[in-house]
Enzyme design. Sequence first.
Site, short mmCIF file in Angstrom:
data_model
loop_
_atom_site.label_atom_id
_atom_site.label_comp_id
_atom_site.label_asym_id
_atom_site.label_seq_id
_atom_site.Cartn_x
_atom_site.Cartn_y
_atom_site.Cartn_z
N ASP A 141 0.85 -1.18 0.00
CA ASP A 141 0.00 0.00 0.00
C ASP A 141 0.89 1.24 0.00
O ASP A 141 2.02 1.21 0.51
CB ASP A 141 -0.90 -0.01 1.24
CG ASP A 141 -1.87 1.17 1.22
OD1 ASP A 141 -2.68 1.26 0.29
OD2 ASP A 141 -1.79 2.01 2.14
N ASP B 100 -0.84 -0.76 6.49
CA ASP B 100 -0.83 -0.28 7.87
C ASP B 100 -2.16 0.28 8.36
O ASP B 100 -2.32 0.56 9.53
CB ASP B 100 0.25 0.82 8.03
CG ASP B 100 -0.19 2.14 7.42
OD1 ASP B 100 -0.87 2.11 6.37
OD2 ASP B 100 0.15 3.20 7.98
N ASP C 273 -6.71 -1.41 4.90
CA ASP C 273 -5.87 -2.48 4.37
C ASP C 273 -6.19 -3.84 4.99
O ASP C 273 -5.75 -4.87 4.48
CB ASP C 273 -4.39 -2.17 4.63
CG ASP C 273 -3.95 -0.86 3.99
OD1 ASP C 273 -4.45 -0.57 2.89
OD2 ASP C 273 -3.12 -0.15 4.58
#
Length: 310
Positions: A1, A204, A208
Amino acid sequence: DKTGTITRGELEVTNIVAAEQFAEQEEKLLEWAAMAEKLSEHPVAEAIVQGVFKRFPGLEITDPREFKAVPGKGVKAVLEERAILIGSRRYLQEQGVEVEPLLPAVEKLETEGKTTVLMSVDGVVAAAIGVADTVKEHAAIAIKELKRLGVEVWMITGDNRRTAAAIARQVGIEHLLAEVLPEEKADQVKMLHDQGRVVAMVGDGINDAPALATADVGIAMGTGTDIAMEAADITLMRGDLRAIATAIRLSKATMRNIKQNLFWAFFYNMVGLPVAAAGFLSPVVAGGAMALSSVTVVSNALRLKRVRLT
C-alpha cells in the site's frame, strides 16, 4: 500500500488553486474546507484542517450543519447555507459538478506527485487543493532489495494514476494498481492470486485489513493500526520497509534449517534403528546417541541466530 507504508502518511497542504470566480476568496475557501473536513477521519481531511490552522492560527472552526463522508471519494457538508463538496475529480463529476476549469491545475499537481482534491461551492467548482506526502527514507532501497530477492513488487493506492505513478517512479516500482476504492483492495489481491501468484500484502491502515487477511501472507507495519496488525500474519516492529526483506530472508533460512533437521533426524534413525535391532548397540550407548541427536538438532537450529539478515 502507498500511504503510510511506502510514504510516511504525514500529509501537508502545499497548494491551493482557486477558480477564477473565487480568486479573491482564498481565505474563505480554506475556512469552508476546514469546516467541511473537520469531522472526517481521512488523512487528507486531517491535513487540510491542520494546514488551515497553520495559516490562520486564531481561526475558530464550527461543525458543519450537515456532514456525510463517502469512503474513498470525499465528503459532503452544509455550512453557512453553503453546500460544500470536497473529494476526487470522479466524485465531483458524479455529483454533477463541472470540473474542467481546474483540470490543468489538477494535472500539474498530480504530475508533481501530490494528492489533489477538488472543492465545489453550491455546485460550482471552486478550488483544487494539493496535498503532499513524502516517501520514506529507505523505501527505494527496500524495493530494490525485494527485487533482488526475486519478488515482483506492486503498489496499490486509492490515488489517481498520475499521482500514484509519480510516487512509484521515485521508489522504482513498475507495477501499479491506482484509483482502488478501500473495499476493492482485497479484490485486487485476490485477482493477483487467481493469476497464479503467491501474494504478500503490506499495509498499515484500517482499509488495508481485508486485503491483509485475503493475501497468502499479510504483513502489517508496527507503526500502523491495531486492526491491520490483527488481520496480518506478520507484524514488522518498525516502519522501515527494509524489514520486509529481512523477514523473507529469515523465513527462508528457517525453512532451510527445518529441512536440514528433518533430513538428519530421518537419516539418524534409519541407520540407528537397524543397528540397535540387530543387537550391536547397548541400551546405554543407544540412549546417549539419542540424546546426542537432540543436541545436534537444537544446535543446528541455534545457527539461525548467526544468519545475516542485511
